[in-house]
Structures are given as structure tokens and as C-alpha cells.
Scaffold this motif. Structure first.
Motif, short mmCIF file in Angstrom:
data_model
loop_
_atom_site.label_atom_id
_atom_site.label_comp_id
_atom_site.label_asym_id
_atom_site.label_seq_id
_atom_site.Cartn_x
_atom_site.Cartn_y
_atom_site.Cartn_z
N SER A 1 0.80 -1.22 0.00
CA SER A 1 0.00 0.00 0.00
C SER A 1 0.84 1.27 0.00
CB SER A 1 -0.94 0.01 1.22
OG SER A 1 -0.19 -0.08 2.43
N ASP A 2 2.05 1.24 0.60
CA ASP A 2 2.88 2.45 0.73
C ASP A 2 4.35 2.12 0.48
OD1 ASP A 2 0.86 4.50 1.94
OD2 ASP A 2 0.59 2.69 3.13
N TYR A 3 4.64 1.61 -0.71
CA TYR A 3 5.99 1.13 -1.02
C TYR A 3 7.01 2.27 -0.89
CZ TYR A 3 9.69 -1.48 -3.40
OH TYR A 3 10.88 -2.13 -3.70
N GLU A 4 6.70 3.43 -1.44
CA GLU A 4 7.67 4.52 -1.44
C GLU A 4 7.96 5.01 -0.02
OE1 GLU A 4 7.61 8.94 -3.28
OE2 GLU A 4 7.52 7.31 -4.77
N ALA A 5 6.91 5.13 0.80
CA ALA A 5 7.10 5.55 2.19
C ALA A 5 7.93 4.53 2.96
CB ALA A 5 5.75 5.75 2.87
N MET A 6 7.69 3.24 2.71
CA MET A 6 8.47 2.20 3.38
C MET A 6 9.93 2.24 2.92
SD MET A 6 6.68 0.55 5.61
CE MET A 6 7.56 -1.01 5.83
N ALA A 7 10.15 2.57 1.66
CA ALA A 7 11.51 2.68 1.15
C ALA A 7 12.25 3.82 1.85
CB ALA A 7 11.49 2.89 -0.36
N LYS A 8 11.57 4.95 2.03
CA LYS A 8 12.18 6.08 2.74
C LYS A 8 12.50 5.69 4.18
CE LYS A 8 9.73 9.73 0.17
NZ LYS A 8 8.72 10.81 0.29
N LYS A 9 11.56 5.00 4.82
CA LYS A 9 11.79 4.56 6.20
C LYS A 9 12.99 3.63 6.28
CE LYS A 9 10.10 1.08 8.09
NZ LYS A 9 8.93 0.85 8.93
N THR A 10 13.14 2.77 5.28
CA THR A 10 14.24 1.80 5.28
C THR A 10 15.60 2.48 5.19
OG1 THR A 10 12.81 0.13 4.26
CG2 THR A 10 15.19 -0.21 4.09
N VAL A 11 15.71 3.50 4.36
CA VAL A 11 17.01 4.16 4.22
C VAL A 11 17.36 4.95 5.49
CG1 VAL A 11 16.24 6.33 3.13
CG2 VAL A 11 18.50 5.38 2.59
N ILE A 12 16.34 5.50 6.15
CA ILE A 12 16.60 6.19 7.43
C ILE A 12 17.02 5.18 8.48
CG2 ILE A 12 15.56 7.52 9.29
CD1 ILE A 12 13.75 8.83 7.24
N ARG A 13 16.32 4.06 8.55
CA ARG A 13 16.65 3.03 9.54
C ARG A 13 18.05 2.48 9.30
NH1 ARG A 13 12.60 -1.91 9.96
NH2 ARG A 13 13.46 -2.32 7.91
N ARG A 14 18.44 2.33 8.06
CA ARG A 14 19.78 1.84 7.75
C ARG A 14 20.85 2.83 8.20
NH1 ARG A 14 21.29 -1.04 2.07
NH2 ARG A 14 19.84 -2.52 3.01
N ALA A 15 20.49 4.10 8.25
CA ALA A 15 21.47 5.12 8.65
C ALA A 15 21.57 5.28 10.16
CB ALA A 15 21.09 6.46 8.02
N PHE A 16 20.63 4.75 10.92
CA PHE A 16 20.59 4.97 12.37
C PHE A 16 21.91 4.64 13.09
CE2 PHE A 16 16.45 5.74 14.76
CZ PHE A 16 16.02 6.66 13.83
N PRO A 17 22.60 3.54 12.74
CA PRO A 17 23.85 3.24 13.45
C PRO A 17 24.91 4.32 13.28
CG PRO A 17 23.07 1.30 12.28
CD PRO A 17 22.24 2.45 11.81
N PHE A 18 24.77 5.20 12.28
CA PHE A 18 25.77 6.22 12.02
C PHE A 18 25.32 7.61 12.46
CE2 PHE A 18 25.80 2.89 8.78
CZ PHE A 18 27.06 2.36 8.97
N LEU A 19 24.14 7.69 13.08
CA LEU A 19 23.61 8.97 13.51
C LEU A 19 23.69 9.11 15.03
CD1 LEU A 19 20.37 9.18 11.31
CD2 LEU A 19 22.61 10.16 10.83
N PRO A 20 23.79 10.33 15.54
CA PRO A 20 23.82 10.54 16.99
C PRO A 20 22.42 10.47 17.58
CG PRO A 20 23.95 12.65 15.86
CD PRO A 20 23.97 11.60 14.79
N VAL A 21 21.85 9.24 17.61
CA VAL A 21 20.51 9.04 18.16
C VAL A 21 20.61 8.25 19.45
CG1 VAL A 21 19.43 9.12 15.89
CG2 VAL A 21 20.16 6.92 16.81
N SER A 22 19.53 8.24 20.22
CA SER A 22 19.52 7.56 21.52
C SER A 22 19.48 6.05 21.35
CB SER A 22 18.31 8.01 22.33
OG SER A 22 17.11 7.56 21.71
N VAL A 23 19.87 5.35 22.40
CA VAL A 23 19.79 3.89 22.41
C VAL A 23 18.35 3.45 22.22
CG1 VAL A 23 20.14 1.82 23.80
CG2 VAL A 23 21.84 3.65 23.85
#
Length: 342
Positions: free
Chosen positions: A204-226
Motif C-alpha cells: 500500500s505504501d511502497y515509497e514511504a516504506m523505502a524512505k523509512k528503510t534508508v533512514i533506519r539503515r542510517a541509524f547506526p551512524f547517527l547521533p541518536v539515543s539507544v
């Protein structure tokens, strides 16, 4: 939840509708629920959210109330209200299809890309973060290395999706970006638990899920909380709060029943007080027997029946077939076994 515990609870709640089940669960477990979500939500608000959600997503009424409430609890703990309630697209509670038709259906929590961005921003170290999709016809180029660069000029009539990318600019002046091409997106989609199901955001929302995936893949390299990293890694799963709904038998918690009220917008039929069935002595003993088996590491009804058959010296197929006298005998043997093992 183990099969034995599920069967015991199902017998106790089998005469209730989903709304009554949710109210009962909130009343029974509220002190432990509050320990997870803090003061973010009241039991009345949680109940109202549940009613509103199943009105918008009727298929969730067939899911176990524990799984739906677990998703709400995770949302509350993360400070992300589900889109089923506020429509903002930060998190979604959806039906998770089971591979075995006879199993109780469960709800699953899916964090949207807007929710991922929200979690990332909370670190206070990210000035802005965004994710965008690239289509055929766009002017798009990028390169990594000592002189990183990314250029994207969308066209007027975009074609099929070719890439997604995210960019995070830090308050100290640095930045981070990551790009995924169509093949990488599809490979990530196929690893998703919801991929290929009849109800899936990847349909239903392939493009939105793709955007979420690239953000999630970047999380280990971002200054985010545990907390944010844990949320990203556990995305698209049913949160496990079995210890909240089914604490260990020997746990002693001083819990007063919580009366869950209903907001004015709930339908009149749902506001009427319902007579709650009393638990019979037989069911009380059966539930105690199940808890004792769980404490001994017995997780399935079949395994328990094997032990019960030896105790009663007859073949037992289901624990629900036991009489009160037989339950007394089994409980006596279980208590004796625990004392011998001490």
C-alpha cells in the motif's frame, strides 16, 4: 505467551467481546503497564484509543488484545501516537498474518518514516533530517569519499522509483547521507516480515516504506539515543510484554484494580456496564496448575499432558478435560516436586 497460559486466559475471557477484553486487561495489569509507559497515557485514554483503532481497522478486532495493547504500549513508550488514531503517519498498528490459520491473530507495530525522523531529531544533535525518493527522469547524482556530494532535481513527470536517500545535517556543522538503489530497496523489502502478505505496507505504501528503510539503515551512524536504535531494530514486530501481562507465579505485586472509564464519544452500547463472569474454583485450580508448569519450564499443553498422564495413570489429551479432583492430585504432585527440588 505460551500455549498453556493462552488457553487459560482464553477460557476466562471467552464470553467477552474485544472491548471488554481490553478493559479487563487494563484493570488487571495497569500498575505493570504504567511501569512501562510512565504517565504518558491513562487507562481511559488507552481504552479509547483501542476502540477508535478497531473502528478504523476492523480486522484488528480479531487480534489478541495483548498484541494490540503491546503495540499501544510501545507507541506510548516511544512517544509516537499511532496513525490509526492521529493520522500523522508516524506509526501504524496493523494485522500480522499468521502462517498457521488456527493460531490467534496478532497485531504488529510498524514505525513510519516520519516516526523514524521524529526519533532521530530527539537527540538534540541533528539540525534537520529528511528522506526523498528519486524517479526515472530526475536529474540525480551522488558520490562518496573525501568530497561527498549529492544532487537531485526532480522532473515534472516522474517515472518508476530508482533510488531513495536520506540526509542528516548536524548542529556542529557536519552531515551524513545514504543512498539506496531500487535493487537494494527490494532486497530489504523481501526481508521484511510483512512482505508478501495480503495486508502489507510494502503493497500500500511502497515509497514511504523505502524512505523509512534508508533512514533506519542510517541509524547506526547517527547521533541518536539507544531507545531510538532499539525501536528501529525491533520495527515490524509485535512488542513482547509477556512479563507485564503474565508475571511469574511467585511475583508479589501490590496491585489495586483500576477502573477503566469510557470517553463520551464511545457508542452507548459500549458504555453499558457488563456483568463479568466469575472464575470457577476448577478454572482457578487449572490456571494455578498452568502457572506451576510454566515455572518448571513446560511451555506446551502436549508436554504438560504427558506429565499429567503419568500422575493420573491414564491418557490425558487436553488439560481442559481434567476434573477438580484430578486437578487437586496434579497440583499436589507439582507442589511436592518443587519442595523436593529445593
Amino acid at each position: 505467551m505460551g500455549q498453556l497460559a493462552a488457553q487459560a486466559q482464553n477460557r476466562q475471557l471467552q464470553t467477552m467481546n474485544p472491548q471488554q477484553n481490553m478493559r479487563h486487561l487494563l484493570e488487571k495489569s495497569w500498575p505493570r503497564i504504567m511501569a512501562v509507559i510512565g504517565n504518558n497515557l491513562s487507562p481511559q485514554r488507552l481504552y479509547q484509543m483501542y476502540v477508535s483503532t478497531i473502528n478504523r481497522e476492523p480486522q484488528l478486532a480479531s487480534c489478541s488484545v495483548e498484541s494490540v495493547l503491546s503495540c499501544f504500549m510501545k507507541c506510548a513508550a516511544l512517544g509516537l501516537e499511532p496513525s490509526n488514531v492521529d493520522g500523522l503517519g508516524r506509526a501504524y498498528i496493523l494485522l500480522r498474518e499468521q502462517e498457521h490459520a488456527h493460531r490467534q491473530k496478532e497485531a504488529t507495530l510498524i514505525i513510519g518514516y516520519k516516526g523514524m525522523i521524529d526519533l532521530a531529531r530527539r537527540s538534540g544533535q541533528i539540525r534537520d533530517i529528511s528522506a526523498r525518493a528519486v524517479h526515472e527522469g530526475d536529474d540525480f547524482s551522488y558520490n562518496y569519499g573525501l568530497n561527498e556530494d549529492l544532487r537531485h532535481v526532480p522532473c515534472a513527470k516522474p517515472g518508476r522509483l530508482t533510488h531513495v536517500y536520506m540526509i542528516a545535517n548536524f548542529k556542529d556543522g557536519g552531515h551524513y547521507f545514504q543512498v539506496m538503489n531500487a535493487d537494494e530497496i527490494e532486497a530489504a523489502a523481501k526481508r521484511s516480515p510483512s512482505y508478501g502478505k495480503s495486508v502489507s505496507p510494502w503493497k500500500s505504501d511502497y515509497e514511504a516504506m523505502a524512505k523509512k528503510t534508508v533512514i533506519r539503515r542510517a541509524f547506526p551512524f547517527l547521533p541518536v539515543s539507544v531507545e531510538a536504535r532499539d525501536a528501529a531494530s525491533s520495527d515490524e514486530r509485535t512488542p513482547d510484554y509477556s512479563d507485564v501481562f503474565n508475571p511469574l507465579p511467585d511475583a508479589t505485586v501490590d496491585e489495586a484494580p483500576v477502573e477503566v472509564g469510557v470517553d463520551e464519544e464511545v457508542e452507548e452500547s459500549e458504555r453499558q456496564p457488563e456483568a463479568q463472569p466469575e472464575t470457577s474454583p476448577v478454572e482457578t485450580k487449572r490456571a494455578e496448575m498452568i502457572r506451576r508448569f510454566q515455572a518448571l519450564g513446560v511451555a506446551s499443553d502436549g508436554e504438560a499432558c504427558e506429565t499429567i498422564s503419568k500422575i493420573l495413570e491414564r491418557t490425558v489429551v487436553k488439560t481442559s478435560d481434567l476434573s477438580e479432583a484430578e486437578l487437586d492430585k496434579v497440583l499436589g504432585q507439582l507442589k511436592a516436586s518443587v519442595k523436593e527440588g529445593e
